[in-house]
Design an enzyme around this catalytic site. Structure first.
Site, PDB file in Angstrom:
ATOM      1  N   ASP A  51      18.003  -3.118 -12.403  1.00  0.00           N
ATOM      2  CA  ASP A  51      18.621  -4.099 -13.299  1.00  0.00           C
ATOM      3  C   ASP A  51      18.360  -5.521 -12.792  1.00  0.00           C
ATOM      4  O   ASP A  51      18.739  -6.500 -13.438  1.00  0.00           O
ATOM      5  CB  ASP A  51      20.112  -3.826 -13.510  1.00  0.00           C
ATOM      6  N   SER A  52      17.626  -5.629 -11.664  1.00  0.00           N
ATOM      7  CA  SER A  52      17.117  -6.931 -11.219  1.00  0.00           C
ATOM      8  C   SER A  52      16.137  -7.492 -12.251  1.00  0.00           C
ATOM      9  O   SER A  52      15.779  -8.679 -12.176  1.00  0.00           O
ATOM     10  CB  SER A  52      16.443  -6.823  -9.852  1.00  0.00           C
ATOM     11  N   GLU A 189      22.440  -1.805   0.578  1.00  0.00           N
ATOM     12  CA  GLU A 189      21.941  -3.175   0.420  1.00  0.00           C
ATOM     13  C   GLU A 189      22.722  -4.138   1.293  1.00  0.00           C
ATOM     14  O   GLU A 189      23.955  -4.190   1.260  1.00  0.00           O
ATOM     15  CB  GLU A 189      22.041  -3.593  -1.064  1.00  0.00           C
TER      16      GLU A 189
END
Ligand code: KIV
Length: 271
Positions: A51-52, A189
């Protein structure tokens, strides 16, 4: 027999076997056919339709605005390009949180309409019902813990997560829960490398890091960042392999000059 049939595809079983034999897993993002074709030809193991895309393709400040329809469009383009890589698609913000029926419906649309091989979603215990429901339909799920960009307004910043003991303990618990539920892999992350190593040693499924150090089972980067297409994003964990912004800008300037001066097209470049 077509070339497609001769290539050994990456599956969840292949990825788990890679962890077992300590072979590192390579993963990059892809959002379109041409880029996915290059990355797959190079031998990447996992392609993430992240979704980046909301940031690097659409120019939004966060990942929140991208829709399920947008994700499916990107996923379809990537799947068409791929012969070997395992293709995972992000469930976008609002398509799975707090509602496992919606989570399953969103996943089924992604799988049916794009032909992707699995989905990724952000969070631990708070999304466990959604994860179980998706897994019950036979769809592989990748978890995502640590800095989860869909929660940016809760965090307030994109800085390193789980530096404090309480958050680190919760992250470790969440990772074990994701494994127990049946996730085939977990992304970590932007967390301390020591914590990421502890997680990777505590679960049997591959742990893929981004800004989580080297002692995990694989690495992922946003392709536009590692290729230097995005210029202003310079986090410490990012290694740039090209400076495409500058190279493409230079090529564009040369093209403009050739058009303006009448140098392009020449006699060999016309009919
Ligand atoms: O959307 C994305 O690109 C991601 C990676 C940063 C893991 O989730």
């Amino acid at each position: 027999m077509s070339i497609h049939k001769q290539i050994k595809r990456i599956t969840t079983h292949v990825l788990i076997a890679m962890k077992q034999r300590k072979e590192k897993i390579s993963m990059l993002t892809a959002y379109d056919y041409s880029m996915a074709r290059i990355l797959d030809a190079a031998g990447i193991d996992i392609l993430l339709v992240g979704d980046s895309a909301s940031n690097v393709i659409a120019g939004h400040e966060t990942t929140l605005p991208i829709t399920l329809d947008h994700m499916i469009y990107h996923a379809q383009s990537v799947v068409r390009a791929v012969d070997r890589a395992f293709v995972v698609v992000d469930l976008p913000f609002g398509s799975y949180q707090g509602n496992s029926t919606l989570a399953l419906a969103s996943t089924i649309r992604i799988m049916k309409e794009s032909g992707a091989h699995g989905v990724k979603l952000e969070g631990g215990i708070e999304v466990s019902d959604s994860i179980s429901r998706i897994l019950s339909a036979g769809v592989p799920v990748m978890g995502h813990l640590g800095l989860t960009p869909q929660s940016i307004y809760k965090f307030g910043t994109y800085s390193v997560r789980a530096k404090e003991k309480a958050e680190a303990n919760q992250l470790l618990k969440d990772a074990k829960l994701l494994e127990e539920l049946g996730c085939f892999s977990i992304i970590l992350e932007k967390i301390p490398a020591v914590l990421a190593q502890k997680v990777a040693n505590s679960v049997s499924v591959p742990v893929i890091g981004i800004g989580a150090g080297s002692m995990v089972d694989g690495q992922v980067l946003v392709t536009h960042d590692m290729m230097g297409i995005t210029k202003d994003f310079q986090p410490r964990f990012l290694r740039r392999y090209l400076e495409l912004f500058d190279e493409m800008k230079d090529a564009t300037k040369r093209y403009i000059n050739d058009v303006k001066t009448g140098d392009f097209p020449n006699n060999q470049e016309q009919y």
